[in-house]
Design an enzyme around this catalytic site. Sequence first.
Site, PDB file in Angstrom:
ATOM      1  N   TYR A 391       3.286   0.965   5.207  1.00  0.00           N
ATOM      2  CA  TYR A 391       4.324   1.976   5.089  1.00  0.00           C
ATOM      3  C   TYR A 391       4.756   2.136   3.623  1.00  0.00           C
ATOM      4  CZ  TYR A 391       8.850   4.154   5.287  1.00  0.00           C
ATOM      5  OH  TYR A 391       9.913   4.983   5.042  1.00  0.00           O
ATOM      6  N   GLU A 392       5.000   0.958   2.930  1.00  0.00           N
ATOM      7  CA  GLU A 392       5.477   1.003   1.556  1.00  0.00           C
ATOM      8  C   GLU A 392       4.510   1.812   0.704  1.00  0.00           C
ATOM      9  OE1 GLU A 392       4.757  -1.635   3.445  1.00  0.00           O
ATOM     10  OE2 GLU A 392       5.567  -3.475   2.598  1.00  0.00           O
ATOM     11  N   LEU A 393       3.250   1.523   0.930  1.00  0.00           N
ATOM     12  CA  LEU A 393       2.199   2.159   0.158  1.00  0.00           C
ATOM     13  C   LEU A 393       2.206   3.672   0.364  1.00  0.00           C
ATOM     14  CD1 LEU A 393      -0.258   1.732  -1.651  1.00  0.00           C
ATOM     15  CD2 LEU A 393      -1.637   1.484   0.398  1.00  0.00           C
ATOM     16  N   GLY A 396       5.322   5.280  -1.104  1.00  0.00           N
ATOM     17  CA  GLY A 396       5.241   5.319  -2.565  1.00  0.00           C
ATOM     18  C   GLY A 396       4.245   6.373  -3.034  1.00  0.00           C
TER      19      GLY A 396
END
Length: 463
Positions: A391-393, A396
């Site tokens: 998700y973070e990836l 971002g």
Amino acid sequence: MPLRVLVILLLVFMQQCTPDSCVYRDHITVLEGEPYHLKCCLPYDHHHHHRNSSIRWTKRYGSNRTMTLHSNGRIIFNDDAIEFWPIEMIDKGIYSCAVGNKESHWNITVTKRSEHGCFHPKYLITKEVEVGKSLIINCTHDLYQTEAYEISLFKDCSPIPGNHKANIRKNAVLNDAGNYTCIFFLYKNKRSFNVTKTFNVKIKDNTDTMPTLYGNSINYVEAELGKEKTLNCTALLRDPTAIIYWNDEHDNDTNIHKEKFNRSGSNGELYVSSLLKINFVKEENLNVWYNCTLASPGILETIGFFLKKKEGPTDVSRHIFIIVLVSSAAVIFLVIMCVIYRVDIMLCYRDLIRRDETLTAIFDDIHSLIKKSRRLIIVLSENYMADKVSYELESGLHEALVERKIKIILIEFTPINDFTFLPQSLELLKSHRILKWKADKSLPYNSRFWKNLRYLMPAKTAK
Ligand SMILES: *[C@@H]1O[C@H](CO)[C@@H](O)[C@H](O)[C@H]1NC(C)=O
Ligand SMILES: *[C@@H]1O[C@H](CO)[C@@H](O)[C@H](O)[C@H]1NC(C)=O
Ligand SMILES: *[C@@H]1O[C@H](CO)[C@@H](O)[C@H](O)[C@H]1NC(C)=O
């Protein structure tokens, strides 16, 4: 002639006929099958002198044929009487007995009993008794009383339950009406006979001519404390000597007073009402009897009123108050329990609804941190690849590539052959933005790796 008819006649002619004397009526009806005894009417002096030798019994057939009667086993001469054991249908006719120049005649009719009855409906002795007066029936017979080996009393041709005697003595009730048959059982010439005597008992219902009190004899009446209460005792009086009165137990109570009213009915009957008024019902007026009595010659009738407490509105509100009190206590108790056990209750609640707050919390944090960032450093490693959490990836990359607010720095921590797990957009990344970690070689602070990284990061005064 059946004895029951003889008995009727004997009763009717009680004055002229004693058991020892003859029947003066010239029409006699008798019941077939019963023994019958007919006595000759003799001149007064005959009793004392020449007896039956000179008595001649004849029977007339047709208009003028007569036949002298002789004893034949069924018909016998007994002193100055002729006896039939029993009398039969063929015996009907005109009988004469002659003594000297005195002759008596009787026209005898023989009838059958009613088919299933033990009596003939026409030959009954009527008895009329008023309700409550004594009803007396005695089975007595002037001729056969002593001769009978058994005497029974039947009602409507059936034995009377509970009564095995040949008599009745009781206070009459309406149900006592009916036909009472006395049966006298006799033996003659080794044969069994019976003679019946039936009373038709009529019970006169005199209740409508007697004074009576209105209403039930026992009344339970509700009264409210503090309110007025009136008890109504009313009698229908036909007898002017009858009176009604409230019993005197409550005479000293000044809270109670009595009133009398009279009213005449359309048929001249008199209604008398006596009212008992309690001005203010108090506790001592409750749960006691107020009895009213009707007194007239031979009658003493009482009806009673019992005062019960009526559940007033004050009691209702008291009930509501108790309900409110109990339910508020229950609510307060529940609140206290919730405060004491709030941790346990909350944990239990979480178990029940299976909510996982850790899942969203983190995502929101990551998102806000990414928004505050100016560089996205992606460290590619085997572990990162194993973690499917991307998700973070993705978030971002979205900021970097779509909104163009963040610059990406990709660090290859371990050599990676398969880049398919990375979003395709990452392949567009410029090659100078990919840094390779070369183990010990990259470790010193002045190594190429750190210089390149500082270069890609926003400028900041070095310490
Ligand atoms: C009385 O006698 C008659 C005639 O003999 C007979 O039918 C009847 O059953 C007898 N009644 C009783 C109660 O024995
Ligand atoms: C008392 O009861 C009688 C009979 O029911 C009735 O006719 C009469 O009106 C009543 N009297 C009063 C004052 O209620
Ligand atoms: C009043 O009547 C009741 C019910 O019939 C009876 O139990 C009670 O003894 C009577 N009281 C008097 C004083 O007659």
